[in-house]
Design a protein around this motif. Structure first.
Motif, PDB file in Angstrom:
ATOM      1  N   LEU A   3     -14.028  18.681  16.084  1.00  0.00           N
ATOM      2  CA  LEU A   3     -15.229  17.865  16.139  1.00  0.00           C
ATOM      3  C   LEU A   3     -15.702  17.821  17.581  1.00  0.00           C
ATOM      4  O   LEU A   3     -14.919  17.493  18.481  1.00  0.00           O
ATOM      5  CB  LEU A   3     -14.932  16.442  15.646  1.00  0.00           C
ATOM      6  N   LEU A  33     -21.018  23.862  11.979  1.00  0.00           N
ATOM      7  CA  LEU A  33     -22.045  23.010  11.383  1.00  0.00           C
ATOM      8  C   LEU A  33     -22.578  22.147  12.509  1.00  0.00           C
ATOM      9  O   LEU A  33     -21.835  21.368  13.120  1.00  0.00           O
ATOM     10  CB  LEU A  33     -21.485  22.124  10.268  1.00  0.00           C
ATOM     11  N   LEU A  83     -17.385  21.146  13.815  1.00  0.00           N
ATOM     12  CA  LEU A  83     -18.476  20.233  13.487  1.00  0.00           C
ATOM     13  C   LEU A  83     -19.011  19.732  14.816  1.00  0.00           C
ATOM     14  O   LEU A  83     -18.283  19.105  15.585  1.00  0.00           O
ATOM     15  CB  LEU A  83     -17.974  19.062  12.642  1.00  0.00           C
ATOM     16  N   TYR A  84     -20.261  20.041  15.106  1.00  0.00           N
ATOM     17  CA  TYR A  84     -20.860  19.703  16.397  1.00  0.00           C
ATOM     18  C   TYR A  84     -21.975  18.699  16.160  1.00  0.00           C
ATOM     19  O   TYR A  84     -22.991  19.021  15.550  1.00  0.00           O
ATOM     20  CB  TYR A  84     -21.388  20.973  17.054  1.00  0.00           C
TER      21      TYR A  84
END
Length: 95
Positions: A3, A33, A83-84
């Motif tokens: 993340l 994403l 996940l950014y």
């Protein structure tokens, strides 16, 4: 899955180093994403602006998904590595 939460992102040298050091794979291999911040428009989400930005950082376009809060089901069960979440207010108030 990793993340990334950043208000500086890859354009800040120190932030970029920390992000790159913590990616699970080389950046061009990571499936991402990207959740844009509250300034995202439908046109930007459906256009190339976010893909171009992620490509500038080293991600391959075919490995990038840009989240559209108007169509969240499209993003369920993705096989992603990262996940950014972009800086700013990523919470969208329901209408």
């Amino acid at each position: 899955m990793k993340l990334i939460l950043s208000s500086c992102d890859f354009r800040n040298e120190k932030s970029q180093k920390v992000i790159m050091d913590n990616l699970p794979y080389p950046i061009d291999k990571c499936k991402l994403l990207f959740i844009p911040n509250e300034k995202a428009t439908a046109e930007a989400i459906s256009g190339s602006v976010y893909y171009d930005r992620m490509q500038e950082f080293g991600f391959k376009n075919e490995n990038v998904y840009v989240f559209d809060h108007n169509n969240p089901d499209k993003f369920r069960n993705l096989n992603i590595d990262v996940l950014y979440i972009s800086g700013g207010n990523t919470y969208v108030q329901p209408c």
